[in-house]
Design a protein around this motif. Structure first.
Motif, PDB file in Angstrom:
ATOM      1  N   GLY A 119       0.396 -10.911  -5.722  1.00 50.38           N
ATOM      2  CA  GLY A 119      -0.276  -9.629  -5.840  1.00 50.38           C
ATOM      3  C   GLY A 119      -0.196  -8.760  -4.608  1.00 50.38           C
ATOM      4  O   GLY A 119      -0.838  -7.708  -4.551  1.00 50.38           O
ATOM      5  N   THR A 120       0.573  -9.173  -3.597  1.00 48.84           N
ATOM      6  CA  THR A 120       0.718  -8.356  -2.398  1.00 48.84           C
ATOM      7  C   THR A 120       2.197  -8.079  -2.128  1.00 48.84           C
ATOM      8  O   THR A 120       3.072  -8.778  -2.631  1.00 48.84           O
ATOM      9  CB  THR A 120       0.110  -9.048  -1.162  1.00 48.84           C
ATOM     10  N   ALA A 160      -4.102   3.864   0.692  1.00 44.84           N
ATOM     11  CA  ALA A 160      -4.449   2.444   0.615  1.00 44.84           C
ATOM     12  C   ALA A 160      -5.475   2.125   1.690  1.00 44.84           C
ATOM     13  O   ALA A 160      -5.404   2.635   2.809  1.00 44.84           O
ATOM     14  CB  ALA A 160      -3.214   1.572   0.788  1.00 44.84           C
ATOM     15  N   SER A 161      -6.433   1.288   1.322  1.00 44.34           N
ATOM     16  CA  SER A 161      -7.469   0.870   2.270  1.00 44.34           C
ATOM     17  C   SER A 161      -7.283  -0.597   2.622  1.00 44.34           C
ATOM     18  O   SER A 161      -6.921  -1.416   1.764  1.00 44.34           O
ATOM     19  CB  SER A 161      -8.866   1.083   1.663  1.00 44.34           C
ATOM     20  N   GLY A 162      -7.525  -0.926   3.865  1.00 43.31           N
ATOM     21  CA  GLY A 162      -7.475  -2.323   4.290  1.00 43.31           C
ATOM     22  C   GLY A 162      -6.098  -2.927   4.333  1.00 43.31           C
ATOM     23  O   GLY A 162      -5.941  -4.141   4.147  1.00 43.31           O
ATOM     24  N   ALA A 163      -5.073  -2.126   4.600  1.00 42.97           N
ATOM     25  CA  ALA A 163      -3.725  -2.689   4.764  1.00 42.97           C
ATOM     26  C   ALA A 163      -3.655  -3.474   6.072  1.00 42.97           C
ATOM     27  O   ALA A 163      -4.345  -3.147   7.045  1.00 42.97           O
ATOM     28  CB  ALA A 163      -2.688  -1.568   4.756  1.00 42.97           C
ATOM     29  N   ARG A 184       1.181  -4.901   4.997  1.00 44.48           N
ATOM     30  CA  ARG A 184       0.973  -5.798   3.860  1.00 44.48           C
ATOM     31  C   ARG A 184      -0.230  -5.305   3.070  1.00 44.48           C
ATOM     32  O   ARG A 184      -1.317  -5.132   3.627  1.00 44.48           O
ATOM     33  CB  ARG A 184       0.738  -7.223   4.357  1.00 44.48           C
ATOM     34  N   LEU A 185      -0.056  -5.063   1.767  1.00 45.53           N
ATOM     35  CA  LEU A 185      -1.140  -4.545   0.945  1.00 45.53           C
ATOM     36  C   LEU A 185      -0.900  -4.901  -0.513  1.00 45.53           C
ATOM     37  O   LEU A 185       0.182  -5.379  -0.877  1.00 45.53           O
ATOM     38  CB  LEU A 185      -1.282  -3.032   1.133  1.00 45.53           C
ATOM     39  N   PRO A 186      -1.889  -4.694  -1.389  1.00 48.43           N
ATOM     40  CA  PRO A 186      -1.712  -5.028  -2.807  1.00 48.43           C
ATOM     41  C   PRO A 186      -0.516  -4.299  -3.414  1.00 48.43           C
ATOM     42  O   PRO A 186      -0.179  -3.185  -2.997  1.00 48.43           O
ATOM     43  CB  PRO A 186      -3.032  -4.556  -3.440  1.00 48.43           C
ATOM     44  N   GLU A 187       0.107  -4.934  -4.404  1.00 45.94           N
ATOM     45  CA  GLU A 187       1.337  -4.393  -4.974  1.00 45.94           C
ATOM     46  C   GLU A 187       1.165  -2.976  -5.516  1.00 45.94           C
ATOM     47  O   GLU A 187       2.026  -2.113  -5.321  1.00 45.94           O
ATOM     48  CB  GLU A 187       1.845  -5.321  -6.082  1.00 45.94           C
ATOM     49  N   ALA A 190       1.020  -0.692  -2.689  1.00 42.23           N
ATOM     50  CA  ALA A 190       2.296  -0.699  -1.971  1.00 42.23           C
ATOM     51  C   ALA A 190       3.294   0.240  -2.631  1.00 42.23           C
ATOM     52  O   ALA A 190       4.016   0.980  -1.952  1.00 42.23           O
ATOM     53  CB  ALA A 190       2.855  -2.119  -1.924  1.00 42.23           C
ATOM     54  N   THR A 191       3.346   0.220  -3.948  1.00 43.55           N
ATOM     55  CA  THR A 191       4.272   1.104  -4.670  1.00 43.55           C
ATOM     56  C   THR A 191       3.927   2.560  -4.404  1.00 43.55           C
ATOM     57  O   THR A 191       4.818   3.398  -4.166  1.00 43.55           O
ATOM     58  CB  THR A 191       4.213   0.805  -6.171  1.00 43.55           C
ATOM     59  N   ARG A 192       2.644   2.880  -4.416  1.00 38.27           N
ATOM     60  CA  ARG A 192       2.214   4.267  -4.199  1.00 38.27           C
ATOM     61  C   ARG A 192       2.517   4.717  -2.777  1.00 38.27           C
ATOM     62  O   ARG A 192       3.012   5.820  -2.543  1.00 38.27           O
ATOM     63  CB  ARG A 192       0.721   4.383  -4.489  1.00 38.27           C
ATOM     64  N   VAL A 193       2.245   3.841  -1.805  1.00 38.04           N
ATOM     65  CA  VAL A 193       2.511   4.178  -0.406  1.00 38.04           C
ATOM     66  C   VAL A 193       4.001   4.388  -0.186  1.00 38.04           C
ATOM     67  O   VAL A 193       4.424   5.344   0.483  1.00 38.04           O
ATOM     68  CB  VAL A 193       1.971   3.068   0.526  1.00 38.04           C
TER      69      VAL A 193
END
Length: 207
Positions: A119-120, A160-163, A184-187, A190-193
Protein backbone atom coordinates in the motif's frame (compact mmCIF):
# COMPACT_ATOMS: atom_id res chain seq x y z
CA UNK A 1 98.07 -8.19 50.44
CA UNK A 2 95.52 -5.51 49.39
CA UNK A 3 95.25 -6.79 45.79
CA UNK A 4 93.02 -9.80 46.58
CA UNK A 5 90.11 -7.82 48.14
CA UNK A 6 90.22 -5.37 45.22
CA UNK A 7 90.03 -8.22 42.70
CA UNK A 8 87.08 -9.72 44.58
CA UNK A 9 85.28 -6.34 44.59
CA UNK A 10 85.94 -5.89 40.88
CA UNK A 11 84.60 -9.39 40.19
CA UNK A 12 81.44 -8.70 42.19
CA UNK A 13 80.92 -5.40 40.33
CA UNK A 14 81.18 -7.17 36.97
CA UNK A 15 78.70 -9.86 38.09
CA UNK A 16 76.21 -7.24 39.22
CA UNK A 17 76.59 -5.36 35.95
CA UNK A 18 75.97 -8.53 33.93
CA UNK A 19 72.95 -9.37 36.11
CA UNK A 20 71.52 -5.88 35.55
CA UNK A 21 71.96 -6.15 31.79
CA UNK A 22 70.33 -9.58 31.82
CA UNK A 23 67.34 -8.31 33.81
CA UNK A 24 66.91 -5.39 31.39
CA UNK A 25 67.00 -7.73 28.41
CA UNK A 26 64.34 -10.00 29.94
CA UNK A 27 62.14 -6.98 30.72
CA UNK A 28 62.47 -5.72 27.14
CA UNK A 29 61.63 -9.18 25.80
CA UNK A 30 58.61 -9.40 28.11
CA UNK A 31 57.30 -6.00 26.91
CA UNK A 32 57.79 -7.06 23.30
CA UNK A 33 55.80 -10.26 23.86
CA UNK A 34 53.07 -8.34 25.69
CA UNK A 35 52.80 -5.87 22.82
CA UNK A 36 52.43 -8.72 20.35
CA UNK A 37 49.66 -10.29 22.44
CA UNK A 38 47.77 -6.98 22.55
CA UNK A 39 47.92 -6.74 18.77
CA UNK A 40 46.67 -10.30 18.31
CA UNK A 41 43.94 -10.00 20.98
CA UNK A 42 43.00 -6.30 21.03
CA UNK A 43 39.52 -6.87 22.44
CA UNK A 44 40.84 -8.12 25.76
CA UNK A 45 42.69 -4.87 26.35
CA UNK A 46 40.93 -2.18 24.35
CA UNK A 47 37.27 -2.72 25.08
CA UNK A 48 34.25 -3.75 23.01
CA UNK A 49 33.58 -3.87 19.24
CA UNK A 50 32.41 -0.50 17.87
CA UNK A 51 31.24 0.38 14.34
CA UNK A 52 33.12 3.39 12.94
CA UNK A 53 32.75 5.32 9.70
CA UNK A 54 35.54 4.25 7.34
CA UNK A 55 35.46 7.63 5.57
CA UNK A 56 33.40 10.83 5.44
CA UNK A 57 29.77 10.00 4.67
CA UNK A 58 27.01 12.38 3.55
CA UNK A 59 23.52 12.56 4.97
CA UNK A 60 21.20 10.03 3.34
CA UNK A 61 23.98 7.66 2.33
CA UNK A 62 23.12 3.96 2.19
CA UNK A 63 25.70 2.16 4.30
CA UNK A 64 27.69 -0.70 2.77
CA UNK A 65 30.58 -2.84 4.02
CA UNK A 66 33.18 -0.48 2.53
CA UNK A 67 31.70 2.49 4.38
CA UNK A 68 32.28 1.17 7.91
CA UNK A 69 34.76 -0.76 9.98
CA UNK A 70 34.78 -2.37 13.43
CA UNK A 71 37.33 -1.47 16.10
CA UNK A 72 37.59 -2.24 19.81
CA UNK A 73 37.22 0.88 21.95
CA UNK A 74 37.36 1.27 25.74
CA UNK A 75 33.96 1.48 27.40
CA UNK A 76 34.61 5.02 28.60
CA UNK A 77 35.00 6.27 25.01
CA UNK A 78 31.97 4.47 23.55
CA UNK A 79 28.90 6.74 23.30
CA UNK A 80 25.41 5.64 24.31
CA UNK A 81 23.57 3.63 21.66
CA UNK A 82 26.74 2.82 19.73
CA UNK A 83 26.45 -0.03 17.22
CA UNK A 84 28.73 -3.06 17.51
CA UNK A 85 28.09 -5.22 14.43
CA UNK A 86 28.19 -4.63 10.68
CA UNK A 87 24.80 -6.33 10.28
CA UNK A 88 23.24 -3.53 12.33
CA UNK A 89 24.16 -0.90 9.70
CA UNK A 90 24.26 -2.77 6.39
CA UNK A 91 21.77 -1.22 3.97
CA UNK A 92 20.62 1.46 6.46
CA UNK A 93 20.37 5.16 5.65
CA UNK A 94 22.29 7.84 7.51
CA UNK A 95 20.13 10.53 9.11
CA UNK A 96 23.06 12.97 9.08
CA UNK A 97 26.59 13.37 7.78
CA UNK A 98 29.44 11.71 9.72
CA UNK A 99 33.19 12.11 9.71
CA UNK A 100 35.73 9.33 9.15
CA UNK A 101 36.42 7.46 12.39
CA UNK A 102 33.21 8.63 14.09
CA UNK A 103 31.35 5.91 16.08
CA UNK A 104 27.92 5.19 14.63
CA UNK A 105 25.01 5.26 17.07
CA UNK A 106 21.35 4.31 16.68
CA UNK A 107 20.26 7.94 16.29
CA UNK A 108 22.56 8.33 13.29
CA UNK A 109 20.43 5.87 11.31
CA UNK A 110 17.22 7.01 9.65
CA UNK A 111 13.99 5.13 10.25
CA UNK A 112 12.17 4.83 6.95
CA UNK A 113 9.29 2.59 5.88
CA UNK A 114 10.15 -0.77 4.42
CA UNK A 115 9.98 -0.54 0.59
CA UNK A 116 8.10 -3.80 0.70
CA UNK A 117 5.27 -2.41 2.83
CA UNK A 118 1.96 -3.04 1.03
CA UNK A 119 0.00 0.00 0.00
CA UNK A 120 2.97 2.36 -0.18
CA UNK A 121 5.15 3.67 -3.00
CA UNK A 122 8.28 5.78 -3.40
CA UNK A 123 7.95 8.93 -5.49
CA UNK A 124 10.80 11.12 -6.79
CA UNK A 125 9.99 14.82 -6.40
CA UNK A 126 12.12 17.79 -7.39
CA UNK A 127 11.35 20.59 -4.95
CA UNK A 128 10.89 24.10 -6.24
CA UNK A 129 12.66 25.63 -3.23
CA UNK A 130 16.34 24.67 -3.08
CA UNK A 131 16.74 25.88 0.52
CA UNK A 132 14.04 23.54 1.86
CA UNK A 133 15.75 20.48 0.37
CA UNK A 134 18.88 21.34 2.35
CA UNK A 135 16.89 21.08 5.60
CA UNK A 136 15.60 17.57 4.95
CA UNK A 137 16.97 14.39 6.52
CA UNK A 138 16.16 10.73 5.77
CA UNK A 139 13.35 9.47 7.98
CA UNK A 140 11.85 12.95 8.42
CA UNK A 141 8.07 13.37 8.04
CA UNK A 142 6.79 16.08 5.70
CA UNK A 143 3.61 17.25 3.98
CA UNK A 144 3.73 17.68 0.19
CA UNK A 145 2.29 20.98 -1.04
CA UNK A 146 1.62 22.07 -4.64
CA UNK A 147 1.61 25.64 -5.89
CA UNK A 148 -1.80 27.19 -6.66
CA UNK A 149 -3.48 26.30 -9.92
CA UNK A 150 -3.51 29.04 -12.59
CA UNK A 151 -7.32 29.16 -12.37
CA UNK A 152 -7.24 29.61 -8.59
CA UNK A 153 -4.06 31.53 -7.76
CA UNK A 154 -5.01 32.15 -4.14
CA UNK A 155 -5.17 28.52 -3.04
CA UNK A 156 -2.31 26.09 -2.61
CA UNK A 157 -3.17 22.43 -2.04
CA UNK A 158 -1.78 19.72 0.24
CA UNK A 159 -1.16 16.69 -1.96
CA UNK A 160 -0.06 14.29 0.79
CA UNK A 161 0.32 14.38 4.56
CA UNK A 162 2.90 12.50 6.57
CA UNK A 163 5.19 11.48 3.71
CA UNK A 164 8.55 10.04 4.79
CA UNK A 165 11.81 11.29 3.31
CA UNK A 166 13.78 8.31 2.03
CA UNK A 167 16.82 10.08 0.61
CA UNK A 168 17.93 13.42 -0.83
CA UNK A 169 19.87 13.59 -4.07
CA UNK A 170 22.80 15.88 -4.86
CA UNK A 171 21.99 19.28 -6.26
CA UNK A 172 23.51 20.14 -9.61
CA UNK A 173 25.16 23.60 -9.53
CA UNK A 174 23.50 24.60 -12.80
CA UNK A 175 20.01 23.45 -11.76
CA UNK A 176 17.48 26.14 -10.89
CA UNK A 177 15.33 23.78 -8.85
CA UNK A 178 16.27 21.76 -5.79
CA UNK A 179 17.70 18.22 -5.75
CA UNK A 180 15.58 15.17 -6.36
CA UNK A 181 13.95 13.91 -3.14
CA UNK A 182 12.54 10.40 -2.72
CA UNK A 183 9.34 10.32 -0.64
CA UNK A 184 7.57 7.25 0.71
CA UNK A 185 3.78 7.57 0.98
CA UNK A 186 0.53 5.66 0.37
CA UNK A 187 0.00 4.52 -3.21
CA UNK A 188 -3.07 6.69 -3.81
CA UNK A 189 -1.27 9.82 -2.66
CA UNK A 190 1.90 8.80 -4.51
CA UNK A 191 0.09 8.70 -7.84
CA UNK A 192 -1.41 12.15 -7.24
CA UNK A 193 1.92 13.65 -6.15
CA UNK A 194 3.75 12.18 -9.16
CA UNK A 195 1.16 13.53 -11.60
CA UNK A 196 0.80 17.03 -10.17
CA UNK A 197 4.56 17.51 -9.66
CA UNK A 198 4.91 17.32 -13.46
CA UNK A 199 2.50 20.23 -13.94
CA UNK A 200 2.99 22.53 -10.96
CA UNK A 201 5.86 23.46 -8.61
CA UNK A 202 5.94 21.27 -5.49
CA UNK A 203 7.46 21.84 -2.09
CA UNK A 204 7.15 20.35 1.41
CA UNK A 205 6.33 21.61 4.88
CA UNK A 206 8.32 20.24 7.82
CA UNK A 207 6.71 18.50 10.77
Amino acid sequence: MDILPKLRALHLTRLQSRRTRLIRRWLALGLLVLGGLLLVHPGSARGAPTVLAAHDLPSGATLRAADVRVADLPDETRPMGVLSTLDAVDGRLLAGAVRAGEPLTDVRLATVPDPGDPGTATVPVRLADVAIAELLRPGQRVDVVAAPEPAAPASASVLASGATVVTIGHREPSALKGPLVLLRLPEASATRVAAISLERPVTVTLR
